[in-house]
Design a protein around this motif. Structure first.
Motif, short mmCIF file in Angstrom:
data_model
loop_
_atom_site.label_atom_id
_atom_site.label_comp_id
_atom_site.label_asym_id
_atom_site.label_seq_id
_atom_site.Cartn_x
_atom_site.Cartn_y
_atom_site.Cartn_z
N PRO A 79 14.96 -10.59 8.62
CA PRO A 79 14.75 -9.21 9.04
C PRO A 79 13.47 -9.01 9.86
CG PRO A 79 15.37 -9.27 6.74
CD PRO A 79 15.17 -10.68 7.19
N SER A 80 12.40 -9.72 9.51
CA SER A 80 11.16 -9.53 10.26
C SER A 80 11.32 -9.91 11.73
CB SER A 80 10.02 -10.34 9.63
OG SER A 80 10.36 -11.71 9.60
N LYS A 81 12.11 -10.95 12.01
CA LYS A 81 12.35 -11.35 13.40
C LYS A 81 13.24 -10.32 14.09
CE LYS A 81 13.86 -15.17 16.35
NZ LYS A 81 14.06 -14.25 17.42
N VAL A 82 14.27 -9.84 13.39
CA VAL A 82 15.15 -8.83 13.96
C VAL A 82 14.34 -7.59 14.32
CG1 VAL A 82 17.08 -7.29 13.47
CG2 VAL A 82 17.19 -9.68 12.76
N TRP A 83 13.48 -7.14 13.39
CA TRP A 83 12.67 -5.96 13.66
C TRP A 83 11.67 -6.21 14.78
CZ3 TRP A 83 11.71 -5.68 7.78
CH2 TRP A 83 12.84 -5.15 7.15
N GLN A 84 11.11 -7.40 14.80
CA GLN A 84 10.17 -7.75 15.87
C GLN A 84 10.86 -7.64 17.21
OE1 GLN A 84 6.88 -8.55 15.63
NE2 GLN A 84 6.68 -8.83 17.82
N ASP A 85 12.05 -8.24 17.33
CA ASP A 85 12.78 -8.22 18.59
C ASP A 85 13.24 -6.81 18.95
OD1 ASP A 85 12.43 -10.93 18.65
OD2 ASP A 85 14.47 -11.40 17.98
N GLU A 86 13.59 -6.03 17.96
CA GLU A 86 14.12 -4.68 18.19
C GLU A 86 13.02 -3.68 18.54
OE1 GLU A 86 16.41 -1.44 15.46
OE2 GLU A 86 17.12 -3.51 15.33
N LEU A 87 11.86 -3.82 17.92
CA LEU A 87 10.82 -2.82 18.07
C LEU A 87 9.74 -3.16 19.09
CD1 LEU A 87 10.32 -1.98 14.28
CD2 LEU A 87 11.62 -0.68 15.98
N TYR A 88 9.58 -4.46 19.41
CA TYR A 88 8.50 -4.87 20.27
C TYR A 88 9.00 -5.70 21.45
CZ TYR A 88 5.84 -3.40 16.22
OH TYR A 88 5.33 -2.68 15.20
N ASP A 89 8.28 -5.61 22.59
CA ASP A 89 8.68 -6.39 23.74
C ASP A 89 8.12 -7.81 23.66
OD1 ASP A 89 5.99 -6.24 24.44
OD2 ASP A 89 6.29 -4.75 25.99
N GLU A 90 8.30 -8.58 24.74
CA GLU A 90 7.89 -9.99 24.76
C GLU A 90 6.37 -10.17 24.58
OE1 GLU A 90 9.64 -8.59 27.49
OE2 GLU A 90 11.50 -9.03 26.45
N GLN A 91 5.61 -9.15 24.94
CA GLN A 91 4.15 -9.22 24.85
C GLN A 91 3.63 -8.68 23.53
OE1 GLN A 91 3.25 -6.95 28.28
NE2 GLN A 91 3.50 -8.66 29.70
N GLY A 92 4.55 -8.27 22.62
CA GLY A 92 4.16 -7.76 21.31
C GLY A 92 3.79 -6.29 21.28
N LEU A 93 4.09 -5.60 22.38
CA LEU A 93 3.81 -4.17 22.45
C LEU A 93 5.03 -3.37 22.04
CD1 LEU A 93 1.88 -4.17 25.85
CD2 LEU A 93 0.91 -4.05 23.57
N PRO A 94 4.81 -2.19 21.46
CA PRO A 94 5.96 -1.36 21.07
C PRO A 94 6.83 -1.02 22.28
CG PRO A 94 3.95 -0.50 20.10
CD PRO A 94 3.55 -1.58 21.06
N LYS A 95 8.14 -1.03 22.07
CA LYS A 95 9.05 -0.69 23.18
C LYS A 95 9.06 0.79 23.42
CE LYS A 95 12.19 -4.55 22.74
NZ LYS A 95 13.56 -5.01 22.53
#
Length: 95
Positions: A79-95
């Motif tokens: 889930p943490s990876k899914v949420w990371q991919d869903e909520l943040y862009d490639e640079q780690g910033l919120p989408k």
């Protein structure tokens, strides 16, 4: 039940102030007081029986199974990876 005279006088006074009249005025006041105390007093907790514990565990297993079906993931995609991919862009910033 026999009450002390001062307690009886308080009940009679309360009955008048609350608008209770008649033969059951005292009972109405006492019932009202008991209802109020009952609402303010938590039910005493007791140790669960083995059957109650089994039922509780079965309930939570059912909840866990439902949640797993609603939010599937595998070990490669937690889930943490899914949420990371869903909520943040490639640079780690919120989408």
């Amino acid at each position: 039940m026999t009450l002390k005279p001062e307690t009886e006088a308080r009940i009679v006074d309360l009955a008048k102030r609350l608008g209770f009249a008649g033969q059951d005025a005292r009972d109405q006041v006492l019932k009202m007081a008991l209802d109020d105390l009952d609402a303010k007093t938590p039910i005493a907790r007791r140790k669960m029986t083995p059957e109650e514990m089994d039922a509780e565990m079965a309930y939570w297993r059912k909840v866990a199974k439902r949640n797993r079906a609603l939010h599937p993931f595998d070990d490669e995609n937690p889930p943490s990876k899914v949420w990371q991919d869903e909520l943040y862009d490639e640079q780690g910033l919120p989408k």
